[in-house]
Design an enzyme around this catalytic site. Structure first.
Site, PDB file in Angstrom:
ATOM      1  N   HIS A 198      78.256 -45.849   7.039  1.00 52.10           N
ATOM      2  CA  HIS A 198      78.203 -45.799   8.511  1.00 52.10           C
ATOM      3  C   HIS A 198      78.339 -44.369   9.004  1.00 52.10           C
ATOM      4  CE1 HIS A 198      82.600 -45.272   9.402  1.00 52.10           C
ATOM      5  NE2 HIS A 198      82.773 -45.945   8.289  1.00 52.10           N
ATOM      6  N   HIS A 225      90.793 -40.673  10.123  1.00 53.65           N
ATOM      7  CA  HIS A 225      91.296 -40.952  11.475  1.00 53.65           C
ATOM      8  C   HIS A 225      92.388 -39.970  11.900  1.00 53.65           C
ATOM      9  CE1 HIS A 225      89.909 -45.466  11.452  1.00 53.65           C
ATOM     10  NE2 HIS A 225      89.059 -44.657  10.834  1.00 53.65           N
TER      11      HIS A 225
END
Length: 432
Positions: free
Chosen positions: A124, A399
Site C-alpha cells: 500500500h 507511525h
C-alpha cells in the site's frame, strides 16, 4: 528489446538457464547465485526508488499525493511489462466513521506468463502522516538505516514489489500463469475502497504474498494478523442547570462512566481478544448537567468468530444501566478481519524458511498476531491457497514522527526470498 536496466549478464543468464534446465533446486544450504547476484546488485536501485516515493507525501486523505504516486507507479509497472489499470473507488466503498469522501485510488498490474500458477502481490502507498510532516522526516541514509516518512509502513513494500518484478524481468522468468500486483491507497484507514477487490483477487489467485514490513528485532513472516473493530457508545441524557436544578437532569457522563467501568475487563488475553476504551467526550458547559456523552473502544481479535463473541457480550452488559432514563446506543464496526493460519500457509512458509537458510539466515514464522491488522486478511477471506504476510524489509518506528527507518542490509535477503519463492511456486517446487 530489453531495457539495459533489466538486462542480465550472459553469465547470469547461462547459469540460471542451466539450473532451470536441470529442473532441480540448489544444493541444501547453497543459494542460487544468479538470483543472489542480481538481488545484491539491485540494492542501490531499491534505495533510489525509496527516496523517490518517500519524498511524496501520501497520507490516506492526501488526494494530491496519492494521485502523484498512482501516476508514478503506473509508469513503473508499465516499464516492468505489466498491463496496468488505475481503479477509481466507486459504489463498493465500505463506509465507516472516518472514511473520506474520496479514498485513494488502486493501481493494479497483471503479468501473463507461460505457466499455470496465479500469484498476487500486495502493498500500500498511503501513510498515516498529515501533509507537512515530510519537512521533519526527509529521506536520509545513516549507516545501515534508511530513514523516511512512511518508509517502514509501507513504502518499502511498494519498492520491494517493483524490484522483485525487475529481478524476474532480468531473469526472463515467465513460468507463472498470472502475476498480479495490487497497490492501494487506503490501507491505513482500514481499506474501505479496496477491501472488496482484495477479497475478489484473493479468491482468484493460488497464493498471496503481502509486503508489509517485519521488525528490526524479528526477521519473520506472519501467518496471522489481528482483526480490528471499533465500538462507539453513545449516551443520551437530559440537560439541566447543575447549580439550581441538577435533579431534573439525567447525567450522560455518569452513565457513560458506569458503562465503561462495567465493560473495562472484557479483554481475554489467552484468546488474543483485546478491548480497550480509548476516547471519551461529553458535556456542553461547566454549569450544565451533560445531556450527551460518547466513548469509543478499540477491539482486536485473532479469530473471526470472536467478533460475534465480544459484540454480544457488550450489548448484553449495557442493558444494565445506572440511570434508567438514559438512552444508550451501541455501534460495533468491523473494520478489518483477522488473518488466520492455515495448513497451506504453514507449508509455504516452511518452504520459505528453507530458501532463507540458503543465505545462512533464520526466518521466523509467526502464527500469533502481534496486534496490527493488514490487507492480507481481506485477501484471505475467500482464498483457497496460502496467504502470507510480512515479506517486506526489517524496519522500526512505523507511525512515528521522527524515527521511522528500514535496515538496508535486509534488502538483499528479502529480494532473494520473494523472487525465489515466486519462481519455485510457479514451477510447483513448493509442492514437493
Amino acid at each position: 528489446m530489453k531495457s539495459a536496466d533489466f538486462r542480465p549478464s550472459l553469465f547470469l543468464t547461462a547459469s540460471l538457464t542451466l539450473l532451470l534446465a536441470l529442473g532441480s533446486a540448489p544444493l541444501a544450504g547453497s543459494p542460487v547465485e544468479p538470483i543472489l547476484a542480481l538481488a545484491r546488485k539491485e540494492k542501490s536501485a531499491v534505495l533510489a526508488t525509496l527516496k523517490e516515493i518517500v519524498s511524496v507525501e501520501s497520507g490516506s486523505t492526501d488526494t494530491e499525493g496519492l494521485e502523484q504516486l498512482a501516476g508514478y507507479l503506473t509508469e513503473r509497472l508499465k516499464e516492468a511489462g505489466g498491463k496496468v489499470e488505475v481503479i477509481v473507488p466507486g459504489a463498493e466503498i465500505y463506509r465507516m466513521e472516518d472514511t473520506p469522501e474520496k479514498p485513494g485510488k488502486m493501481v493494479k498490474a497483471t503479468f501473463l506468463g507461460t505457466g499455470t500458477g496465479k500469484i498476487l502481490l500486495l502493498a500500500h502507498m498511503d501513510t498515516v502522516y498529515l501533509r507537512g510532516t515530510l519537512a521533519r522526516q526527509p529521506f536520509r541514509v545513516d549507516g545501515d538505516r534508511a530513514y523516511g516518512l512512511g518508509i517502514a509502513d509501507d513504502k518499502q513494500g511498494v519498492a520491494l514489489v517493483l524490484h522483485v518484478l525487475a529481478l524476474l524481468k532480468s531473469l526472463d522468468f515467465h513460468d507463472y500463469g498470472l502475476l498480479t500486483v495490487l497497490i492501494n491507497g487506503d490501507e491505513e484507514i482500514s481499506s474501505p475502497a479496496s477491501r472488496a477487490l482484495l477479497t475478489k483477487l484473493g479468491a482468484e489467485h493460488d497464493t498471496v504474498l503481502s509486503f508489509e514490513g517485519t521488525r528490526v528485532e524479528a526477521d519473520k513472516l506472519a501467518l496471522a494478523t489481528s482483526g480490528i473493530a471499533s465500538i462507539t457508545l453513545s449516551v443520551q441524557g437530559r440537560g439541566s442547570h447543575s447549580g439550581s436544578a441538577p435533579e431534573k437532569g439525567v447525567n450522560a457522563l455518569d452513565e457513560l462512566a458506569f458503562q465503561i467501568m462495567q465493560t473495562r475487563n472484557f479483554s481475554e488475553p489467552a484468546l488474543g481478544l483485546k478491548m480497550n476504551w480509548t476516547q471519551a467526550h461529553g458535556g456542553v458547559a461547566h454549569n450544565v448537567i451533560p445531556p450527551a456523552a460518547s466513548a469509543s473502544a478499540d477491539v482486536r481479535v485473532q479469530r473471526v468468530a470472536d467478533y460475534d463473541r465480544i459484540e454480544q457480550r457488550v450489548r448484553e452488559q449495557i442493558k444494565t444501566k445506572l440511570l434508567p432514563e438514559s438512552v444508550i446506543q451501541l455501534n460495533f464496526e468491523r473494520r478489518r478481519p483477522p488473518l488466520e493460519p492455515t495448513d497451506a500457509s504453514r507449508a509455504l512458509a516452511k518452504y520459505a524458511q528453507q530458501i532463507y537458510s540458503e543465505l545462512g539466515k533464520e526466518l521466523v514464522v509467526d502464527e500469533k498476531a502481534e496486534g496490527g491488522g493488514t490487507d492480507a486478511a481481506f485477501a484471505a477471506l475467500k482464498a483457497k491457497g496460502p496467504v502470507i504476510e510480512r515479506f517486506g524489509l526489517q524496519g522500526y518506528g512505523a507511525h512515528s514522527s521522527e524515527n521511522e527507518y528500514v535496515l538496508i542490509s535486509s534488502i538483499e535477503p528479502r529480494l532473494y526470498l520473494a523472487t525465489r519463492l515466486i519462481m519455485d511456486f510457479s514451477q510447483h517446487k513448493t509442492e514437493k
